[in-house]
Design an enzyme around this catalytic site. Structure first.
Site, PDB file in Angstrom:
ATOM      1  CE  LYS A   1       3.368   2.473   3.894  1.00 37.02           C
ATOM      2  NZ  LYS A   1       2.934   3.397   4.946  1.00 37.02           N
TER       3      LYS A   1
ATOM      4  CE  LYS B   1      -5.804   7.621  12.505  1.00 40.03           C
ATOM      5  NZ  LYS B   1      -4.338   7.478  12.411  1.00 40.03           N
TER       6      LYS B   1
ATOM      7  N   GLY C   1     -11.311  -3.104  19.043  1.00 45.96           N
ATOM      8  CA  GLY C   1     -12.437  -2.318  18.540  1.00 45.96           C
ATOM      9  C   GLY C   1     -13.215  -3.078  17.497  1.00 45.96           C
TER      10      GLY C   1
ATOM     11  CG  PHE D   1       7.190   4.821   7.733  1.00 48.78           C
ATOM     12  CD1 PHE D   1       6.788   3.493   7.740  1.00 48.78           C
ATOM     13  CD2 PHE D   1       8.408   5.134   7.141  1.00 48.78           C
ATOM     14  CE1 PHE D   1       7.592   2.496   7.184  1.00 48.78           C
ATOM     15  CE2 PHE D   1       9.212   4.157   6.590  1.00 48.78           C
ATOM     16  CZ  PHE D   1       8.802   2.836   6.607  1.00 48.78           C
ATOM     17  CG  LEU D   2       3.401  10.494   5.963  1.00 44.38           C
ATOM     18  CD1 LEU D   2       2.948  11.412   4.832  1.00 44.38           C
ATOM     19  CD2 LEU D   2       4.310  11.233   6.932  1.00 44.38           C
TER      20      LEU D   2
ATOM     21  CE  LYS E   1      -3.027   1.173  -0.736  1.00 45.98           C
ATOM     22  NZ  LYS E   1      -1.552   0.960  -0.833  1.00 45.98           N
TER      23      LYS E   1
ATOM     24  N   GLY F   1      -9.450   0.019   9.294  1.00 47.33           N
ATOM     25  CA  GLY F   1      -9.802   0.379   7.922  1.00 47.33           C
ATOM     26  C   GLY F   1      -8.764   1.328   7.378  1.00 47.33           C
TER      27      GLY F   1
ATOM     28  CD  GLU G   1      -5.707   8.527   5.904  1.00 49.65           C
ATOM     29  OE1 GLU G   1      -6.722   9.251   5.948  1.00 49.65           O
ATOM     30  OE2 GLU G   1      -5.635   7.499   5.208  1.00 49.65           O
TER      31      GLU G   1
ATOM     32  CB  CYS H   1      -2.164   2.236   5.054  1.00 50.79           C
ATOM     33  SG  CYS H   1      -1.651   3.849   4.425  1.00 50.79           S
TER      34      CYS H   1
END
Length: 439
Positions: free
Chosen positions: A210, A327, A259, A155-156, A269, A263, A158, A266
């Protein structure tokens, strides 16, 4: 504890480095020799705040190692993390060939007990496939070696991945084997000293958790984007609406910022993969998620629509684009709204001058030497002689710009803001025509 991490992509490198940071002996495996060379020399092939310093520190301390040697990697760790890519197949399903190849290598080479951990984002049922792949390789060898398969989804975020791993809000462990659960609890003990964060489930529930988390967040984003489009038509201000609904504790403020679309590696996909899994494995059509995907695909073109509404024919127009990464705090451009915008502008006959603090090398790789795209050395340089400024990524350095400089460099004082960075009244008071999302 001795840990092997298979795959030095975003998830594998962050996970391996953070596990080394708390004292584990970690060996990271990758088939890409060039990537391993960069890592061994102290470089990091991805941009993630704080990661390079942590990699160097743990390599110097002898806790973090890198290799292309599969035998060495399998021999090293009692716990074997599989953190390879699961790219979307043509039909939207997750491609498991790299995950299963890693599992087969473990089964082909292991000689003692292993806990094999699926860290990659994988569809429900992958744990059983990994278990079967290992069993098949052991059978071919004619040996019996004990092992357990665990699901431990990441659960990271970016741009905040190191912080997310070091101070997790939850650690999900999907396992049925008590020895595996015991070892995973021990491995994650340093990360939950203040209170219990570890949630133990069965393997399938962990795998679905997830996808469910990312699908929920993607849904909130698409919902707010649709409300923003509606607010704009009705003359309401989506920022005021956001504050009004976010103050409800049942809703909260997270992921309520409208916004120009989401993208990254994660959300797009995983939404596709969950839709595909539901249809193929359960015969269920996930109508809400199909709408989420459709809404996001449309939202990526909203800035182009605004530009065409203002200028009409875009042939011969030139636009400044601030932000290329999907981001802030990353150079990742996978599924980035900027890619759709630039492609739209090219198709309409316009040219672009773009600036991003860290993603321009990645953009050069994607767009090549296309003469219609120029990369600027600074935000101000990108503005020069452009018909308008288009903001796509909410980098901090864009939050308080020199509006007088923007006015002086642009052909006309005009901003299209895809991330709602500014107060419309203030910007318009500066003599700049300001078009945002839902404001």
């Amino acid at each position: 504890m001795k840990v092997t991490v298979i795959g030095t992509g975003y998830v594998g490198l962050v996970s391996g480095t953070c596990l080394a940071e708390v004292g584990n002996d970690v060996l990271c495996l990758d088939v890409d020799a060039e990537k391993i060379r960069i890592l061994e020399e102290g470089g990091v092939p991805i941009f993630e705040p704080g990661l390079q310093e942590m990699v160097r520190r743990n390599v110097a301390a002898g806790r973090l190692h890198f290799t292309t040697d599969v035998q060495r990697a399998v021999d090293h760790g009692t716990i074997q993390f599989i953190a390879v890519g699961t790219p979307p197949d043509e039909d939207g399903s997750a491609d498991l060939k790299y995950v299963l190849a890693a599992a087969r290598n473990i089964g082909r080479l292991m000689t003692d007990f292993k806990v094999v951990v699926d860290k990659s984002t994988v569809p429900v049922g992958t744990g059983a496939k990994v278990k079967a792949a290992i069993a098949d390789e052991l059978q071919k060898r004619g040996v019996e070696v004990p092992y357990s398969v665990v699901s431990n989804p990441e659960f990271l975020k970016e741009g905040a991945a190191v912080e997310d791993f070091m101070r997790p809000d939850r650690v999900v462990i999907g396992a049925e084997d008590e020895q595996a659960i015991f070892l995973m609890r021990a491995l994650y003990a340093p990360f939950q000293r203040n209170h219990e964060r570890l949630i133990v489930t069965d393997v399938k529930s962990a795998e679905l958790t997830k996808y469910a988390a990312n699908a929920m967040l993607a849904t909130r984003i698409s919902f707010m984007n649709e409300l923003a489009n509606l607010a704009e038509k009705l003359g309401a201000d989506i920022e005021m609406v956001r504050q009004g609904i976010g103050s409800d504790p049942r809703i909260g403020y997270h992921f309520l910022y409208p916004g120009c679309g989401y993208g990254g590696s994660c959300f797009p996909k995983d939404v596709k993969a969950l839709i595909k899994t539901a249809a193929d494995d359960a015969g269920i059509g996930l109508k809400v998620l199909r709408a989420v995907e459709e809404a996001n695909d449309a939202q990526k073109h909203v800035l182009t629509e605004k530009l065409k509404a203002r200028f009409g024919d875009l042939t011969g127009r030139h636009f400044a684009v601030w932000g290329l990464a999907f981001k802030p705090n990353t150079d990742d451009m996978r599924e980035a709204p900027s890619r759709e915008l630039i492609a739209d502008l090219f198709a309409a006959g316009a040219t672009v001058s773009a600036y991003d603090p860290v993603a321009m090398d990645e953009a050069r790789r994607i767009f090549g030497d296309d003469s219609r795209l120029r990369f600027a050395a600074s935000p101000r340089e990108a503005l020069r002689d452009a018909d308008a400024l288009v903001i796509v990524t909410e980098w901090k350095e864009f939050r308080s710009p020199d509006f007088d400089a923007i006015k002086s460099e642009l052909k006309q004082p005009l901003i299209f803001d895809g991330r709602n960075l500014y107060d419309p009244k203030f910007v318009r008071g500066m003599g700049i025509d300001y078009l945002a999302i839902g404001r």
